[in-house]
Design an enzyme around this catalytic site. Structure first.
Site, PDB file in Angstrom:
ATOM      1  N   ALA A 190       0.820  -1.211   0.000  1.00 17.41           N
ATOM      2  CA  ALA A 190       0.000   0.000   0.000  1.00 17.41           C
ATOM      3  C   ALA A 190       0.851   1.257   0.000  1.00 17.41           C
ATOM      4  O   ALA A 190       0.507   2.261   0.610  1.00 17.41           O
ATOM      5  CB  ALA A 190      -0.940  -0.013   1.206  1.00 17.41           C
TER       6      ALA A 190
ATOM      7  N   GLY B 271       2.982   4.046  -2.686  1.00 18.00           N
ATOM      8  CA  GLY B 271       2.514   4.855  -3.805  1.00 18.00           C
ATOM      9  C   GLY B 271       2.147   4.047  -5.034  1.00 18.00           C
ATOM     10  O   GLY B 271       1.119   4.299  -5.674  1.00 18.00           O
TER      11      GLY B 271
ATOM     12  N   GLY C  94       1.239   0.808  -5.324  1.00 20.55           N
ATOM     13  CA  GLY C  94       0.050  -0.011  -5.101  1.00 20.55           C
ATOM     14  C   GLY C  94      -1.218   0.817  -5.044  1.00 20.55           C
ATOM     15  O   GLY C  94      -2.247   0.458  -5.628  1.00 20.55           O
TER      16      GLY C  94
ATOM     17  N   PHE D   7      18.119  18.944  -7.759  1.00 23.07           N
ATOM     18  CA  PHE D   7      18.428  17.637  -7.183  1.00 23.07           C
ATOM     19  C   PHE D   7      19.586  17.030  -7.956  1.00 23.07           C
ATOM     20  O   PHE D   7      19.847  17.426  -9.095  1.00 23.07           O
ATOM     21  CB  PHE D   7      17.206  16.714  -7.273  1.00 23.07           C
ATOM     22  CG  PHE D   7      16.715  16.247  -5.945  1.00 23.07           C
ATOM     23  CD1 PHE D   7      15.952  17.076  -5.154  1.00 23.07           C
ATOM     24  CD2 PHE D   7      17.036  14.985  -5.467  1.00 23.07           C
ATOM     25  CE1 PHE D   7      15.502  16.652  -3.914  1.00 23.07           C
ATOM     26  CE2 PHE D   7      16.590  14.557  -4.239  1.00 23.07           C
ATOM     27  CZ  PHE D   7      15.820  15.390  -3.456  1.00 23.07           C
TER      28      PHE D   7
ATOM     29  N   GLN E 220      21.599   0.973  -4.589  1.00 23.79           N
ATOM     30  CA  GLN E 220      22.090   2.335  -4.380  1.00 23.79           C
ATOM     31  C   GLN E 220      22.434   2.624  -2.920  1.00 23.79           C
ATOM     32  O   GLN E 220      21.617   2.368  -2.033  1.00 23.79           O
ATOM     33  CB  GLN E 220      21.044   3.347  -4.840  1.00 23.79           C
ATOM     34  CG  GLN E 220      21.463   4.802  -4.617  1.00 23.79           C
ATOM     35  CD  GLN E 220      20.514   5.761  -5.280  1.00 23.79           C
ATOM     36  OE1 GLN E 220      19.491   6.139  -4.719  1.00 23.79           O
ATOM     37  NE2 GLN E 220      20.813   6.150  -6.511  1.00 23.79           N
TER      38      GLN E 220
ATOM     39  N   HIS F 163      23.027   5.721  -0.675  1.00 20.76           N
ATOM     40  CA  HIS F 163      22.794   7.165  -0.663  1.00 20.76           C
ATOM     41  C   HIS F 163      23.896   7.831   0.157  1.00 20.76           C
ATOM     42  O   HIS F 163      24.214   7.363   1.241  1.00 20.76           O
ATOM     43  CB  HIS F 163      21.416   7.447  -0.051  1.00 20.76           C
ATOM     44  CG  HIS F 163      20.941   8.851  -0.218  1.00 20.76           C
ATOM     45  ND1 HIS F 163      21.567   9.918   0.384  1.00 20.76           N
ATOM     46  CD2 HIS F 163      19.898   9.370  -0.908  1.00 20.76           C
ATOM     47  CE1 HIS F 163      20.927  11.033   0.061  1.00 20.76           C
ATOM     48  NE2 HIS F 163      19.912  10.730  -0.721  1.00 20.76           N
TER      49      HIS F 163
ATOM     50  N   LEU G 183      17.957   8.768   6.265  1.00 14.98           N
ATOM     51  CA  LEU G 183      18.401   9.683   5.240  1.00 14.98           C
ATOM     52  C   LEU G 183      18.326  11.135   5.670  1.00 14.98           C
ATOM     53  O   LEU G 183      17.383  11.546   6.320  1.00 14.98           O
ATOM     54  CB  LEU G 183      17.470   9.494   4.046  1.00 14.98           C
ATOM     55  CG  LEU G 183      18.131   9.551   2.700  1.00 14.98           C
ATOM     56  CD1 LEU G 183      19.224   8.520   2.634  1.00 14.98           C
ATOM     57  CD2 LEU G 183      17.089   9.266   1.640  1.00 14.98           C
TER      58      LEU G 183
ATOM     59  N   GLU H 197      18.715  14.528  -0.118  1.00 11.00           N
ATOM     60  CA  GLU H 197      19.556  15.195  -1.109  1.00 11.00           C
ATOM     61  C   GLU H 197      19.123  16.650  -1.299  1.00 11.00           C
ATOM     62  O   GLU H 197      19.898  17.485  -1.756  1.00 11.00           O
ATOM     63  CB  GLU H 197      19.411  14.431  -2.430  1.00 11.00           C
ATOM     64  CG  GLU H 197      20.417  14.767  -3.482  1.00 11.00           C
ATOM     65  CD  GLU H 197      20.360  13.744  -4.613  1.00 11.00           C
ATOM     66  OE1 GLU H 197      20.494  12.545  -4.334  1.00 11.00           O
ATOM     67  OE2 GLU H 197      20.161  14.151  -5.748  1.00 11.00           O
TER      68      GLU H 197
ATOM     69  N   ARG I  12      24.268   9.914  -7.131  1.00 13.19           N
ATOM     70  CA  ARG I  12      24.497   9.392  -5.785  1.00 13.19           C
ATOM     71  C   ARG I  12      25.632   8.390  -5.723  1.00 13.19           C
ATOM     72  O   ARG I  12      26.395   8.365  -4.749  1.00 13.19           O
ATOM     73  CB  ARG I  12      23.213   8.753  -5.271  1.00 13.19           C
ATOM     74  CG  ARG I  12      22.152   9.781  -4.964  1.00 13.19           C
ATOM     75  CD  ARG I  12      20.845   9.148  -4.572  1.00 13.19           C
ATOM     76  NE  ARG I  12      19.877  10.187  -4.212  1.00 13.19           N
ATOM     77  CZ  ARG I  12      18.597   9.948  -3.981  1.00 13.19           C
ATOM     78  NH1 ARG I  12      18.114   8.708  -4.080  1.00 13.19           N
ATOM     79  NH2 ARG I  12      17.785  10.930  -3.653  1.00 13.19           N
TER      80      ARG I  12
ATOM     81  N   HIS J  93      20.150   2.233   0.317  1.00 10.34           N
ATOM     82  CA  HIS J  93      18.939   3.028   0.167  1.00 10.34           C
ATOM     83  C   HIS J  93      17.915   2.442  -0.797  1.00 10.34           C
ATOM     84  O   HIS J  93      16.730   2.415  -0.503  1.00 10.34           O
ATOM     85  CB  HIS J  93      19.347   4.423  -0.302  1.00 10.34           C
ATOM     86  CG  HIS J  93      18.206   5.382  -0.463  1.00 10.34           C
ATOM     87  ND1 HIS J  93      17.286   5.581   0.540  1.00 10.34           N
ATOM     88  CD2 HIS J  93      17.842   6.193  -1.490  1.00 10.34           C
ATOM     89  CE1 HIS J  93      16.398   6.480   0.129  1.00 10.34           C
ATOM     90  NE2 HIS J  93      16.700   6.848  -1.099  1.00 10.34           N
TER      91      HIS J  93
ATOM     92  N   ARG K 209      19.916   4.974  -9.727  1.00 16.50           N
ATOM     93  CA  ARG K 209      18.729   5.810  -9.852  1.00 16.50           C
ATOM     94  C   ARG K 209      19.035   7.251  -9.469  1.00 16.50           C
ATOM     95  O   ARG K 209      19.749   7.501  -8.504  1.00 16.50           O
ATOM     96  CB  ARG K 209      17.627   5.279  -8.932  1.00 16.50           C
ATOM     97  CG  ARG K 209      16.404   6.152  -8.892  1.00 16.50           C
ATOM     98  CD  ARG K 209      15.309   5.566  -8.034  1.00 16.50           C
ATOM     99  NE  ARG K 209      15.611   5.512  -6.620  1.00 16.50           N
ATOM    100  CZ  ARG K 209      15.666   6.568  -5.810  1.00 16.50           C
ATOM    101  NH1 ARG K 209      15.460   7.779  -6.287  1.00 16.50           N
ATOM    102  NH2 ARG K 209      15.929   6.413  -4.525  1.00 16.50           N
TER     103      ARG K 209
ATOM    104  N   SER L 269      12.496   7.903  -7.981  1.00 20.16           N
ATOM    105  CA  SER L 269      11.790   6.758  -7.367  1.00 20.16           C
ATOM    106  C   SER L 269      10.325   7.086  -7.152  1.00 20.16           C
ATOM    107  O   SER L 269       9.442   6.278  -7.454  1.00 20.16           O
ATOM    108  CB  SER L 269      12.440   6.364  -6.044  1.00 20.16           C
ATOM    109  OG  SER L 269      12.429   7.447  -5.148  1.00 20.16           O
TER     110      SER L 269
END
Lengths: 234, 593
Positions: free
Chosen positions: B22, B24, B26, B129, B252, B254, B264, B267, B298, B364, B406, B411
């Protein structure tokens, strides 16, 4: 340092009544109370039961009564909690097992306030709806809510009347009532004007103290109350 | 005993479509399923947690789309940055879809209620970013749309809220343990089998289409930004069912994890002007990435930190460097980065306005996962054959739009674009599909697994094995890898897997047995680790996040291809196959920031 961790335990499958267990856990001052609970669960007593996920205060899973106050276990450090730490389930909800409580009613109340943007018209230019930074600021604070329940389960009005919709649900109503894009404020204000709505708030401010996101919950409730009065729903 | 009484007690749910997870991806899929199939459609979302606890909510800095609200930008520039960021392992046709769809998807998200920060003109505000540039690398560009530094939280809330509005059925606190594939790996997926956490009952969800949106598996590493619950359940279930896992060697790290804690620091702190300094107070990224500096991709920044530490320029000779945000001022820190400032105060007791912040690279994000096409259809092999009825989206999937590394903000974009596309494609399949056939063997298998774990009287604690796994994966399969390290790691993971077959669950009860959940998650973690190490050991080059000390160069002649790892049913080494990268527009070039 060695921490003396007292946990209020209850397993309805085996215990006639809640009781206290005491554990000794080695910890660093920078460890979180959640780390203490994990040390117990992973290496001492696998039956200790609680919810948790993100571990850094953004998912809202691990609200508990720690040293007498509602907090997130992953946000409260050993250096602040001291060498004797007492953990209990939040109050006002049925305990299912140890620190884990029945959240069903809490989610039902959240759903009851129409916690979603209502506006089916979109700009004809195919772009986003426009909203000024000032308009957005009106609900910035209440958009931070992570539904941990620390406010509602710390509210004496909720303890005395479990039907009270509670601060968390009002915060989420506020989130949309004050969003310039939303078109259902009237309906939400009617819900808020219910006997178990905003009028149950006694401005005790426990919710403000309990909120791990720093939301000024009482102010949000007062703002909703003013809208309810102003539009004649009171 | 008759056959009927021997059959395990299973609760049955007949649905049109099932979404597992559940977050984003999904929730957006569930929303599209409802929108496309109408209010009568039976759409169920199954989650281990309450939906609002999903790890999408921890995403911070932004979601990118070339809206160009604050300066010139074009989705083609974004496409180039994504391909370059991924070190040319990106399938360029898929990245084209993502970057093109991004603009419309972000607008749609705003229409759903997303509380984006705004410009003075009332449009969606944007910020810089890492790796996002104007005109193919000239300078940083403002492409990240954001809601303060809790963009993921706002996305998760918005999608959950709209799912409530459309009356999606939620099955909260169910742990999915298997797929239903009654005809084996060549047949349809017809549902899932799950353990209800509150009762330990087995539930059989039967559906015409199933989406895995189960997230990543960062908990295979010791220092990680990932939630405790990110144990690769969906990825491992697909792997156990004989389906491949793509590009698992690309994980990845981070650059700015909080030292030792791993959470985290967005960034966006560098996007707003923060920078890294070594133990000598030097802004060292200027030496590694002269143009983009602290906003290089990254993988580049994480390796630069490791090199500074290896050269003895960590802070006080230790394994961390500093993030300096003191000059950003109170207004930026409090209004655009309030959560980050709060983390620094809460967990370090430091004041970002006056103190340097200790950071280290943290595990990450999995670029790899269950291979899919651009509509979320799961691929059964490197030849591109789709598994009927089975979809995956989000971090558990590999489209592949991230390739070897990525870019930040891609993401959240990935979960939105491909969650949405998967939901639409599933709706079409649901309309045409026949009633699903139950997989009794899967139901019985999950029941047996549960019963055996609960019945075993003694053994090793799962947490002991889990900690050893995370330790060795971080030290031996982390930012820098070698054949020797990976060989040791593979042996260690295999030994841990053997020990894991004998773990003890101390809690013998049925209600909210989270001890049982921990034991089951350990098995998923081990499977993800096995595929990761095997894929990493085979790839004798350095590309994106996969950095081999013994093979320091990218090798486009032999390795411009995706890894497909298949589990060996007999417990041996995974079988590896390869698939060419799709290159449509941008020929591979040396990667300089």
């Amino acid at each position: 340092m060695e921490i003396q961790l007292r946990v209020r335990r209850y397993d309805p499958e085996s215990d006639p009544a809640p009781h206290w267990d005491e554990f000794r856990v080695e910890a660093e001052p920078s460890d979180r109370v959640l780390d203490l609970l994990h040390q117990v669960k992973w290496y001492q007593d696998g039956t200790l039961t609680f919810r948790r996920s993100c571990g850094h205060g953004v998912c809202g899973s691990d609200a508990m009564l720690i040293n007498g106050r509602n907090r997130l276990a992953c946000e409260y450090l050993v250096k602040d909690a001291g060498s004797r730490v007492t953990v209990e389930p939040v109050r006002g909800m049925r305990v299912i097992k140890d620190l884990l409580v029945d959240m069903d009613g809490f989610w039902d109340k959240y759903r009851s306030v129409m916690p979603f943007l209502v506006n089916d018209e979109v700009p004809t230019d195919g772009l986003e709806r426009r909203q000024s930074p000032e308009e957005r600021d009106r609900f910035e604070d209440t958009s931070k809510c992570i539904m941990c329940g620390a406010c509602t389960t710390g509210c004496p009005s909720f303890w005395s009347n479990p039907d009270y919709v509670g601060p968390a649900a009002i915060v989420n109503a506020h989130r949309f009532i004050f969003d310039s894009r939303d078109t259902a404020a009237e309906e939400r204000l009617e819900i808020m004007a219910d006997a178990d709505g905003v009028w149950r708030c006694r401005t005790i401010f426990n919710c403000v103290e309990a909120c791990p996101r720093g939301i000024n919950v009482t102010r949000a409730i007062m703002e909703v109350t003013r809208e309810v009065s102003g539009t004649g729903h009171g | 005993m008759t056959d009927a009484s021997a059959r395990p007690r299973v609760r049955i749910h007949d649905l049109d479509a099932v979404v597992v997870g559940a977050g984003g991806a999904g929730l957006y899929a569930a929303l599209e399923l409802k929108r496309n199939l109408g209010p009568e459609a039976r759409i169920g979302v199954i989650s281990k947690l309450y939906p609002s606890r999903s790890h999408t909510g921890a995403a911070q800095g932004g979601v990118c789309a070339a809206l160009g609200t604050t300066e010139e930008d074009h989705w083609e520039w974004h496409w180039f940055d994504t391909v370059k960021g991924g070190d040319y392992l990106v399938d360029q046709d898929a990245a084209e879809v993502m970057c093109h769809d991004a603009v419309e998807t972000i607008i749609n998200l705003e229409h759903l209620g997303m509380p984006f920060n705004r410009t003075e003109e009332g449009r969606i505000d944007q910020r810089r970013f890492g790796g996002h540039t104007r005109n193919e690398g000239e300078a940083p560009v403002r492409r990240a749309c954001f809601a303060a530094d809790r963009t993921g939280h706002a996305i998760l809330q918005t999608l959950f809220q709209q799912c409530i509005r459309l009356d999606v059925a939620f099955y909260d606190e169910y742990q999915v343990l298997d797929l239903q594939m009654p005809d084996g790996p060549d047949g349809r997926v017809t549902g899932v089998v799950a353990l209800q956490t509150s009762t330990s009952e087995i539930h059989s969800f039967r559906a015409k289409a199933v989406l895995f949106a189960t997230g990543g598996f960062g908990k295979i590493f010791k220092v990680t930004s990932n939630a405790h619950t990110l144990t690769g359940d969906g990825v491992a279930i697909a792997y156990r069912r004989g389906l491949p896992l793509e590009d698992m060697e690309f994980f990845q790290f981070h650059p700015t994890g909080m030292y030792k804690l791993g959470f985290l620091l967005s960034e966006a702190m560098r996007g707003e002007g923060g920078f890294l300094v070594n133990g000598e107070g030097e802004r060292f990224m200027e030496r590694y990435a002269p143009t983009m500096k602290d906003l290089a991709s990254r993988d580049v920044v994480s390796r630069s930190i490791y090199q500074e530490i290896a050269a003895g320029r960590g802070v006080n000779g230790k394994d961390f460097v500093h993030l300096d945000v003191r000059h950003l001022g109170a207004q930026v820190l409090n209004e655009k980065l309030p959560d980050m400032s709060g983390f620094i105060r809460t967990y370090f007791g430091l004041e970002p306005l006056t103190d340097l912040v200790p950071i280290q690279p943290t595990a990450h994000y999995a670029m790899g996962g269950i291979p899919t096409d651009i509509d979320g259809r799961v691929l059964a092999d490197e030849g591109g054959r789709a598994v009927p009825g089975f979809y995956a989206a989000g971090e558990c999937a590999c489209v592949s739009v991230h390739g070897g590394n990525r870019l930040g903000t891609n993401s959240l974009l990935d979960i939105l674009v491909f969650g949405r596309r998967a939901g639409i494609a599933m709706a079409d399949e649901v309309r045409a599909a026949e009633a699903p056939v139950a997989d009794r063997a899967a139901e019985a298998g999950v029941t047996t697994t549960r019963d055996e774990l609960l019945a075993r009287p003694d053994g090793e604690r799962p947490a002991v094995i889990r900690a050893e796994l995370a330790e060795i994966m971080f030290s031996h399969c982390g930012v820098y890898r070698t054949a020797a390290l990976l060989g040791e790691c593979r042996t260690a993971v295999r030994a841990l897997a053997e020990r894991a077959a004998h773990v003890v669950v101390q809690d013998k009860g049925r209600r909210y047995n989270t001890d049982l959940a921990d034991a089951l998650e350990l098995g998923f973690l081990l499977d993800c680790a096995e595929a990761t190490v095997a894929s990493a050991a085979a790839r004798t080059e350095s590309r994106g996040a996969h950095a081999r000390d013994d093979f320091p160069d990218r090798d486009d002649v032999d390795w411009l291809k995706h890894t497909f790892a298949f589990r060996d049913a007999a417990g041996g080494t995974p079988r590896l196959a390869y698939k060419p990268v799709t290159i449509t527009r941008f020929p591979p070039k040396p990667r300089v920031y």
